[in-house]
Write a protein that holds these residues in place. Structure first.
Motif, mmCIF file in Angstrom:
data_model
loop_
_atom_site.group_PDB
_atom_site.id
_atom_site.type_symbol
_atom_site.label_atom_id
_atom_site.label_comp_id
_atom_site.label_asym_id
_atom_site.label_seq_id
_atom_site.Cartn_x
_atom_site.Cartn_y
_atom_site.Cartn_z
ATOM 1 N N GLY A 444 29.354 -29.431 -17.619
ATOM 2 C CA GLY A 444 28.002 -28.925 -17.774
ATOM 3 C C GLY A 444 26.972 -29.950 -18.185
ATOM 4 N N HIS A 445 27.330 -31.221 -18.224
ATOM 5 C CA HIS A 445 26.407 -32.245 -18.671
ATOM 6 C C HIS A 445 25.600 -32.819 -17.505
ATOM 7 N N SER A 446 24.439 -33.359 -17.842
ATOM 8 C CA SER A 446 23.611 -34.050 -16.857
ATOM 9 C C SER A 446 24.034 -35.511 -16.864
ATOM 10 N N VAL A 447 24.454 -36.037 -15.693
ATOM 11 C CA VAL A 447 25.098 -37.349 -15.643
ATOM 12 C C VAL A 447 24.366 -38.244 -14.647
ATOM 13 N N ARG A 448 24.193 -39.501 -15.040
ATOM 14 C CA ARG A 448 23.700 -40.536 -14.131
ATOM 15 C C ARG A 448 24.760 -41.643 -14.115
ATOM 16 N N GLN A 449 25.101 -42.173 -12.940
ATOM 17 C CA GLN A 449 26.087 -43.247 -12.854
ATOM 18 C C GLN A 449 25.481 -44.477 -12.189
ATOM 19 N N VAL A 450 25.836 -45.655 -12.721
ATOM 20 C CA VAL A 450 25.411 -46.946 -12.166
ATOM 21 C C VAL A 450 26.615 -47.879 -12.173
ATOM 22 N N HIS A 451 26.443 -49.027 -11.465
ATOM 23 C CA HIS A 451 27.617 -49.872 -11.267
ATOM 24 C C HIS A 451 27.416 -51.330 -11.652
ATOM 25 N N ASP A 452 26.371 -51.628 -12.401
ATOM 26 C CA ASP A 452 26.228 -52.980 -12.963
ATOM 27 C C ASP A 452 25.421 -52.898 -14.241
ATOM 28 N N GLY A 453 25.457 -53.993 -15.030
ATOM 29 C CA GLY A 453 24.826 -53.976 -16.346
ATOM 30 C C GLY A 453 23.315 -53.888 -16.295
ATOM 31 N N GLU A 454 22.687 -54.545 -15.333
ATOM 32 C CA GLU A 454 21.239 -54.497 -15.223
ATOM 33 C C GLU A 454 20.768 -53.079 -14.935
ATOM 34 N N ALA A 455 21.468 -52.403 -14.004
ATOM 35 C CA ALA A 455 21.123 -51.020 -13.678
ATOM 36 C C ALA A 455 21.348 -50.109 -14.873
ATOM 37 N N ALA A 456 22.360 -50.407 -15.704
ATOM 38 C CA ALA A 456 22.634 -49.591 -16.884
ATOM 39 C C ALA A 456 21.478 -49.664 -17.878
ATOM 40 N N VAL A 457 20.939 -50.881 -18.079
ATOM 41 C CA VAL A 457 19.814 -51.039 -19.007
ATOM 42 C C VAL A 457 18.599 -50.250 -18.510
ATOM 43 N N GLN A 458 18.338 -50.359 -17.229
ATOM 44 C CA GLN A 458 17.171 -49.668 -16.656
ATOM 45 C C GLN A 458 17.351 -48.150 -16.710
ATOM 46 N N ALA A 459 18.552 -47.680 -16.312
ATOM 47 C CA ALA A 459 18.802 -46.234 -16.260
ATOM 48 C C ALA A 459 18.793 -45.615 -17.652
ATOM 49 N N ALA A 460 19.246 -46.351 -18.662
ATOM 50 C CA ALA A 460 19.291 -45.797 -20.028
ATOM 51 C C ALA A 460 17.894 -45.400 -20.489
ATOM 52 N N GLY A 461 16.897 -46.231 -20.148
ATOM 53 C CA GLY A 461 15.532 -45.900 -20.542
ATOM 54 C C GLY A 461 14.908 -44.833 -19.680
ATOM 55 N N GLU A 462 15.091 -44.957 -18.363
ATOM 56 C CA GLU A 462 14.486 -43.988 -17.444
ATOM 57 C C GLU A 462 15.083 -42.599 -17.634
ATOM 58 N N PHE A 463 16.392 -42.546 -17.810
ATOM 59 C CA PHE A 463 17.116 -41.280 -17.912
ATOM 60 C C PHE A 463 17.069 -40.734 -19.343
ATOM 61 N N ASP A 464 16.690 -41.610 -20.284
ATOM 62 C CA ASP A 464 16.690 -41.255 -21.708
ATOM 63 C C ASP A 464 18.063 -40.724 -22.122
ATOM 64 N N ALA A 465 19.077 -41.527 -21.817
ATOM 65 C CA ALA A 465 20.458 -41.112 -22.056
ATOM 66 C C ALA A 465 20.719 -40.912 -23.538
ATOM 67 N N GLU A 466 21.424 -39.844 -23.859
ATOM 68 C CA GLU A 466 21.832 -39.600 -25.234
ATOM 69 C C GLU A 466 23.191 -40.243 -25.523
ATOM 70 N N LEU A 467 24.056 -40.231 -24.505
ATOM 71 C CA LEU A 467 25.382 -40.829 -24.633
ATOM 72 C C LEU A 467 25.557 -41.809 -23.469
ATOM 73 N N VAL A 468 25.893 -43.059 -23.787
ATOM 74 C CA VAL A 468 26.078 -44.093 -22.762
ATOM 75 C C VAL A 468 27.533 -44.535 -22.801
ATOM 76 N N LEU A 469 28.246 -44.319 -21.686
ATOM 77 C CA LEU A 469 29.636 -44.766 -21.551
ATOM 78 C C LEU A 469 29.598 -46.040 -20.711
ATOM 79 N N LEU A 470 29.798 -47.191 -21.371
ATOM 80 C CA LEU A 470 29.468 -48.482 -20.782
ATOM 81 C C LEU A 470 30.710 -49.349 -20.641
ATOM 82 N N ASP A 471 30.989 -49.778 -19.420
ATOM 83 C CA ASP A 471 32.073 -50.730 -19.183
ATOM 84 C C ASP A 471 31.646 -52.106 -19.695
ATOM 85 N N ILE A 472 32.606 -52.974 -19.990
ATOM 86 C CA ILE A 472 32.283 -54.312 -20.510
ATOM 87 C C ILE A 472 32.136 -55.325 -19.372
#
Length: 546
Positions: A444-472
């Motif tokens: 039931g969660h709203s999910v956004r997925q990305v596949h590189d670190g740069e996209a993760a930084v951008q999506a975190a702000g745009e999506f206003d993510a509450e929980l970020v599951l981040l690969d290293i």
């Protein structure tokens, strides 16, 4: 006939201004062990003394130009000649004062002419032999110094060799640890989407029997592979002294129940019958509950693996003084007598590699012994031989008695937390990202997925993510730098950022904390752990509301 060793010659200087007196001295002192050097004046004597080494000086007192006493004083004042013994010869009787002067100038004896040959020979022989002994001692000292220098050089060379060898071993050990960590990372990554897919199928509800059967098999195999990877890394950590026990007072029954619950599917799958016998009273130990359960799991897994289908496994817990004794008995293939100790060696296997059909890396029992020893206990193996089963016995010190009641272990299974989150999944492994996103969406969660670190930084702000599951390990920007940049965004400090990665070494956890991660989870992530992360974030969000 054995050849006689030649006598070592010593130099003797005879000084007299009368040639016939020198001839007499030469005839008296004629000996293969002496090399006689003559001088007729004090000056000639000094030149001879400067040119060579002498064992003795036979010196006439009355000489023109320079008397024997004067020559003796000059000899005594020179470092090279100061220690040469002098026998004075004179045809005149001197006063006692002159005799004392002679001895004071270095004389060792004072003989009158005509010389008594046996007396002169005897005295010269004494000083010649003394000189030879001094030479031998000097040679022995030089040889000893040479040997010491040679030994010092050899010690230095050997020390350098050992240091180089130690450095090579440290480097090999470092490379081994690096390889194991990389291997674990690479093996965990493909397991993540498999486990995510299984969790998704289970959350969708019961399907056909075939789907359920296949799902159960896949989940068991993923769990088995995850456990093998964890064991491999645990052995590496223990060998480096980098594993720490989180000790607490725990009931042995509860720890054993944890292990049995985990291993029951494997035991049931092999058709074994497991019986557990407890003592009437509760036994408590001071232990890391998870690690001690791991010990019991390894032994139960070993019993299930090396017992033919339909076997018997008995676990018995007894008290022996200040110790708890847990024995695991099976009626499996048994252990040959010569193998009873080596079964705890790293990579030890009871079956040859080419015929082995029971799987495993051969590290479980090695890890078991190390963990038991960290708890201050012992583990031993016993067997009556091949085909006669085996018994593994764990002895652990009991915890001191406590007047406080033992806490009851929570029995409720974790459920799906109520509420929804905006969750960002960032992973360069597309399968892992997609399966985790689908799993979270099914919750039931709203999910956004990305596949590189740069996209993760951008999506975190745009999506206003509450929980970020981040690969290293991601392209463009790695997970550590991505986390730092997310924290720097407006509202970034309030996001929950979790590292979900195949890297699980202690230094990896430390780097995660330093980069600003809230949690560090090793792939493949377990559904219960995922639900805990979501519940924790939901609780935090609720507490932030006015």
């Amino acid at each position: 006939m054995q050849a006689m060793n030649p006598v070592e010659q010593v130099n003797i200087l005879i000084v007299d201004d009368e040639p016939r007196n020198l001839a007499v001295l030469e005839s008296i002192l004629d000996h293969p062990g002496y090399r006689l050097v003559r001088a007729t004046t004090g000056d000639d004597a000094l030149l001879a003394l400067m040119a060579d080494e002498f064992a003795l000086l036979v010196l006439d007192v009355q000489m023109p130009g320079m008397s024997g006493f004067e020559l003796a004083k000059m000899i005594k004042d020179r470092r090279k000649t100061a220690r040469i013994p002098i026998i004075f010869l004179t045809a005149f009787y001197h006063e006692d004062q002159q005799v004392l002067e002679a001895y004071g100038s270095g004389a060792v004896d004072f003989l009158h002419k005509p010389v008594n040959p046996p007396v002169l020979k005897s005295k010269v022989a004494v000083f010649a032999e003394l000189h030879r002994k001094e030479r031998e001692l000097e040679r022995a000292n030089r040889r000893l110094l040479e040997l010491n220098a040679s030994l010092d050089r050899r010690v230095e060379e050997r020390t350098a060799e050992l240091q180089a060898s130690e450095a090579r071993l440290r480097e090999a050990d470092r490379r081994k640890d690096e390889f194991l960590a990389t291997l674990a990372h690479e093996l965990r990554n493909p397991l993540a989407p498999v486990r995510n897919a299984i969790h998704f199928l289970k959350l969708r509800g019961p399907g056909t029997n075939d789907v359920q059967w296949a799902s159960d098999i896949i989940e068991r195999q993923v769990s088995l592979m995850s456990r093998l990877i964890d064991e491999l890394m645990d052995v590496s950590r223990i060998s480096q002294g980098r594993i720490e026990l989180r000790r607490e007072r725990a009931l042995l029954d509860d720890v054993l129940a944890d292990a049995v619950e985990t291993m029951q599917p494997q035991i049931d799958g092999a058709g074994h019958k497991l019986s557990v016998l407890h003592p009437p009273g509760k036994l408590a130990v001071d232990a890391d509950r998870a690690r001690l359960a791991q010990v019991f799991m390894n032994i139960l897994s070993n019993a299930a693996k090396y017992t033919d289908p339909g076997g018997q496994i008995e676990v018995r817990v007894v008290r022996d003084g200040a110790q708890a004794v847990v024995s695991f008995r099976d009626n499996g293939i048994g252990i040959a007598p010569h193998r009873l100790e080596s079964v705890f060696d790293m990579f030890s296997q009871e079956e040859p590699a080419l015929t082995r059909s029971r799987g495993g890396l051969g590290i479980g029992l090695s890890l078991t012994r190390k963990l038991v020893e960290l708890h201050g206990g012992t583990v031993t193996a016993a067997s009556e031989g091949a085909g006669k089963g085996s018994v593994f016995t764990v002895r652990l010190p009991l915890a001191e008695a406590s007047s406080e009641p033992e806490p009851e272990a929570p029995q409720a299974e974790p459920g799906v937390p109520a509420g929804t989150l905006r969750i960002l999944v960032a992973d360069d492994n597309t399968d892992a990202a997609e399966t985790l996103a689908i799993l979270l969406e099914s919750l039931g969660h709203s999910v956004r997925q990305v596949h590189d670190g740069e996209a993760a930084v951008q999506a975190a702000g745009e999506f206003d993510a509450e929980l970020v599951l981040l690969d290293i390990g991601m392209p463009r920007v790695n997970g550590y730098d991505a986390c730092r940049r997310i924290r720097e965004q407006p509202g970034g400090a309030g996001r929950t950022v979790v590292a979900v990665t195949g890297w699980g070494q202690p230094q990896d956890l430390e780097r995660s904390r330093a980069a600003g991660f809230d949690e560090h989870v090793v792939k493949p992530i377990d559904i219960d752990r995922l639900l805990q992360l979501i519940a924790s974030r939901l609780e935090g969000s609720a507490s932030d509301r006015p």
